[in-house]
Design a protein around this motif. Structure first.
Motif, PDB file in Angstrom:
ATOM      1  N   ALA A 178       0.826  -1.209   0.000  1.00 30.43           N
ATOM      2  CA  ALA A 178       0.000   0.000   0.000  1.00 30.43           C
ATOM      3  C   ALA A 178       0.858   1.257   0.000  1.00 30.43           C
ATOM      4  N   TRP A 179       2.039   1.199   0.613  1.00 27.45           N
ATOM      5  CA  TRP A 179       2.870   2.403   0.668  1.00 27.45           C
ATOM      6  C   TRP A 179       3.413   2.778  -0.709  1.00 27.45           C
ATOM      7  N   VAL A 180       3.418   1.814  -1.666  1.00 30.48           N
ATOM      8  CA  VAL A 180       3.802   2.150  -3.041  1.00 30.48           C
ATOM      9  C   VAL A 180       2.657   2.831  -3.763  1.00 30.48           C
ATOM     10  N   THR A 181       1.453   2.317  -3.579  1.00 34.20           N
ATOM     11  CA  THR A 181       0.303   2.835  -4.322  1.00 34.20           C
ATOM     12  C   THR A 181      -0.251   4.130  -3.751  1.00 34.20           C
ATOM     13  N   SER A 182      -0.015   4.384  -2.468  1.00 32.27           N
ATOM     14  CA  SER A 182      -0.608   5.565  -1.839  1.00 32.27           C
ATOM     15  C   SER A 182       0.370   6.730  -1.689  1.00 32.27           C
ATOM     16  N   ALA A 183       1.641   6.490  -1.927  1.00 29.31           N
ATOM     17  CA  ALA A 183       2.644   7.544  -1.723  1.00 29.31           C
ATOM     18  C   ALA A 183       2.466   8.676  -2.728  1.00 29.31           C
ATOM     19  N   ARG A 184       2.807   9.884  -2.304  1.00 29.06           N
ATOM     20  CA  ARG A 184       2.775  11.065  -3.170  1.00 29.06           C
ATOM     21  C   ARG A 184       4.168  11.699  -3.136  1.00 29.06           C
ATOM     22  N   PRO A 185       5.104  11.113  -3.860  1.00 27.54           N
ATOM     23  CA  PRO A 185       6.493  11.576  -3.773  1.00 27.54           C
ATOM     24  C   PRO A 185       6.663  12.977  -4.349  1.00 27.54           C
ATOM     25  N   THR A 227      10.187  14.462  -4.393  1.00 26.15           N
ATOM     26  CA  THR A 227      11.542  14.616  -4.926  1.00 26.15           C
ATOM     27  C   THR A 227      11.840  13.529  -5.952  1.00 26.15           C
ATOM     28  N   PHE A 228      12.859  13.776  -6.771  1.00 24.78           N
ATOM     29  CA  PHE A 228      13.280  12.793  -7.756  1.00 24.78           C
ATOM     30  C   PHE A 228      13.703  11.499  -7.075  1.00 24.78           C
ATOM     31  N   GLU A 229      14.409  11.624  -5.955  1.00 25.99           N
ATOM     32  CA  GLU A 229      14.875  10.441  -5.248  1.00 25.99           C
ATOM     33  C   GLU A 229      13.711   9.578  -4.769  1.00 25.99           C
ATOM     34  N   ASP A 230      12.646  10.225  -4.278  1.00 27.73           N
ATOM     35  CA  ASP A 230      11.476   9.477  -3.825  1.00 27.73           C
ATOM     36  C   ASP A 230      10.785   8.783  -4.993  1.00 27.73           C
ATOM     37  N   VAL A 231      10.662   9.488  -6.108  1.00 25.31           N
ATOM     38  CA  VAL A 231      10.020   8.909  -7.298  1.00 25.31           C
ATOM     39  C   VAL A 231      10.811   7.703  -7.792  1.00 25.31           C
ATOM     40  N   ALA A 232      12.126   7.840  -7.841  1.00 17.63           N
ATOM     41  CA  ALA A 232      12.979   6.744  -8.297  1.00 17.63           C
ATOM     42  C   ALA A 232      12.904   5.557  -7.341  1.00 17.63           C
ATOM     43  N   PHE A 233      12.862   5.842  -6.033  1.00 16.23           N
ATOM     44  CA  PHE A 233      12.768   4.758  -5.053  1.00 16.23           C
ATOM     45  C   PHE A 233      11.470   3.975  -5.244  1.00 16.23           C
ATOM     46  N   LEU A 234      10.356   4.679  -5.444  1.00 11.99           N
ATOM     47  CA  LEU A 234       9.074   4.001  -5.607  1.00 11.99           C
ATOM     48  C   LEU A 234       9.027   3.175  -6.888  1.00 11.99           C
ATOM     49  N   SER A 235       9.610   3.692  -7.959  1.00 13.67           N
ATOM     50  CA  SER A 235       9.602   2.919  -9.211  1.00 13.67           C
ATOM     51  C   SER A 235      10.434   1.660  -9.048  1.00 13.67           C
ATOM     52  N   GLY A 236      11.555   1.764  -8.318  1.00 12.46           N
ATOM     53  CA  GLY A 236      12.360   0.576  -8.064  1.00 12.46           C
ATOM     54  C   GLY A 236      11.613  -0.441  -7.222  1.00 12.46           C
ATOM     55  N   ALA A 237      10.898   0.026  -6.219  1.00 17.38           N
ATOM     56  CA  ALA A 237      10.125  -0.883  -5.369  1.00 17.38           C
ATOM     57  C   ALA A 237       9.015  -1.553  -6.163  1.00 17.38           C
ATOM     58  N   ALA A 238       8.345  -0.773  -7.019  1.00 18.15           N
ATOM     59  CA  ALA A 238       7.260  -1.341  -7.832  1.00 18.15           C
ATOM     60  C   ALA A 238       7.792  -2.367  -8.816  1.00 18.15           C
ATOM     61  N   LEU A 239       8.919  -2.070  -9.454  1.00 17.31           N
ATOM     62  CA  LEU A 239       9.519  -3.016 -10.399  1.00 17.31           C
ATOM     63  C   LEU A 239       9.979  -4.283  -9.692  1.00 17.31           C
ATOM     64  N   ASN A 240      10.561  -4.134  -8.526  1.00 16.87           N
ATOM     65  CA  ASN A 240      11.013  -5.307  -7.786  1.00 16.87           C
ATOM     66  C   ASN A 240       9.838  -6.203  -7.421  1.00 16.87           C
ATOM     67  N   HIS A 241       8.744  -5.596  -7.012  1.00 19.74           N
ATOM     68  CA  HIS A 241       7.571  -6.385  -6.654  1.00 19.74           C
ATOM     69  C   HIS A 241       7.016  -7.095  -7.890  1.00 19.74           C
ATOM     70  N   LEU A 242       6.928  -6.380  -9.003  1.00 21.48           N
ATOM     71  CA  LEU A 242       6.456  -7.004 -10.243  1.00 21.48           C
ATOM     72  C   LEU A 242       7.382  -8.143 -10.651  1.00 21.48           C
ATOM     73  N   HIS A 243       8.676  -7.950 -10.478  1.00 21.67           N
ATOM     74  CA  HIS A 243       9.652  -8.993 -10.804  1.00 21.67           C
ATOM     75  C   HIS A 243       9.361 -10.265 -10.011  1.00 21.67           C
ATOM     76  N   LEU A 244       9.051 -10.125  -8.745  1.00 25.04           N
ATOM     77  CA  LEU A 244       8.733 -11.280  -7.913  1.00 25.04           C
ATOM     78  C   LEU A 244       7.454 -11.964  -8.399  1.00 25.04           C
ATOM     79  N   VAL A 245       6.463 -11.174  -8.767  1.00 22.55           N
ATOM     80  CA  VAL A 245       5.194 -11.742  -9.242  1.00 22.55           C
ATOM     81  C   VAL A 245       5.394 -12.480 -10.563  1.00 22.55           C
ATOM     82  N   LEU A 246       6.186 -11.911 -11.461  1.00 26.84           N
ATOM     83  CA  LEU A 246       6.429 -12.543 -12.756  1.00 26.84           C
ATOM     84  C   LEU A 246       7.200 -13.855 -12.618  1.00 26.84           C
TER      85      LEU A 246
END
Length: 291
Positions: A20-27, A29-48
């Motif tokens: 939920a912290w990925v889907t509800s966050a409102r980043p 800064t660039f660093e926050d945006v990049a961190f969330l995209s990495g977290a989302a990709l990592n989670h998708l990687h696990l699902v795939l």
């Protein structure tokens, strides 16, 4: 054909949901945006990586919103249902229009393992050496690499938005160690994003990846559940060729009865049976020429 019994040790309900912290966050800064995209990709990687997920079906389904976005970027009015109809309801000998061809290009891009050869088949107007050069234009982290590839393509061919987005997704897949292109970028970008470069383009890519990875994860969970149901009801199907038909349903976003390895009447009866069992959905609302 005989059907294997469902493996009840494989349970799509155990697939991890996006935090939920990925889907509800409102980043901000660039660093926050990049961190969330990495977290989302990592989670998708696990699902795939989970066996329950029908990966070919997921890629084919994601190709549709990617094509819809690209068609919109070109100024055309067609939307996803129209694109689906245009391709799957083509009569023998007919050719798709420009919007339909965009959808076909995305479907070709995702159906084979990612490679220069496969991408050349999906993008026949470009030489293999040019595609290879563009793919090598990116370096660094996955999203940065994808942004650099899109930048390289559009710098040389400003109107080649469709190839640029496909190759950017290919670069992202290669950087993540995925075997196939998974359409993530086009559906998450705006038309104005394609004119950005450098830092602004990377920021747009990070935002697009986060949104699309969240949606892809949700879709993967849903398709895993539906695939499990289809496999569960498969032994109840008695029609000759039903096994091959089920395999088609497990790999393609939409299927016309005429595309199944059965006679027309038998194919329609099979589709009606699967709809009654809740294993597939009818997509058009029509009584004839259904998908």
């Amino acid at each position: 054909m005989t059907f294997a019994r469902p493996d009840h040790s494989i349970n799509p309900e155990t697939l991890p949901r996006m935090p939920a912290w990925v889907t509800s966050a409102r980043p901000e800064t660039f660093e926050d945006v990049a961190f969330l995209s990495g977290a989302a990709l990592n989670h998708l990687h696990l699902v795939l990586g989970r066996e329950e997920v029908p990966k070919a079906l997921l890629r084919d389904r994601l190709a549709l919103p990617a094509a819809e976005a690209c068609v919109g970027f070109s100024g055309r009015p067609e939307r996803a249902p129209e694109l689906r109809d245009e391709i799957h309801l083509l009569r023998p000998g007919d050719l798709p229009g420009p919007a339909g061809e965009t959808y076909l290009t995305w479907r070709r891009a995702v159906e084979r393992s990612v490679s220069v050869k496969a991408l050349s088949r999906a993008l026949p107007t470009f030489e293999s050496c040019q595609i290879a050069t563009w793919l090598d234009a990116g370096n660094g982290a996955p999203v940065t690499r994808a942004a650099m590839v899109l930048d390289a393509v559009l710098t040389e061919a400003p109107r080649a938005e469709l190839p640029a987005l496909i190759l950017a997704d290919a670069a992202l897949a290669q950087a993540l160690g995925w075997d196939h292109v998974v359409p993530l970028l086009a559906a998450g970008l705006k038309r104005t994003d394609l004119r950005k470069r450098g830092h602004d383009l990377r920021l747009a890519f990070h935002r697009a990846v986060t949104a699309s990875a969240v949606e892809a994860t949700r879709l993967a969970v849903d398709l895993a559940r539906r695939a499990a149901l289809l496999k569960e009801v498969a032994p109840k199907l008695r029609a000759k060729g039903a096994g091959e038909a089920v395999e088609i349903f497990l790999t393609q976003d939409a299927v016309a009865p005429g595309a199944l390895p059965l006679r027309d009447r038998a194919a329609r009866r099979l589709c009606d049976r699967l709809v009654d069992l809740g294993a597939v959905r009818e997509l058009t609302g029509r009584d004839t020429f259904r998908l």
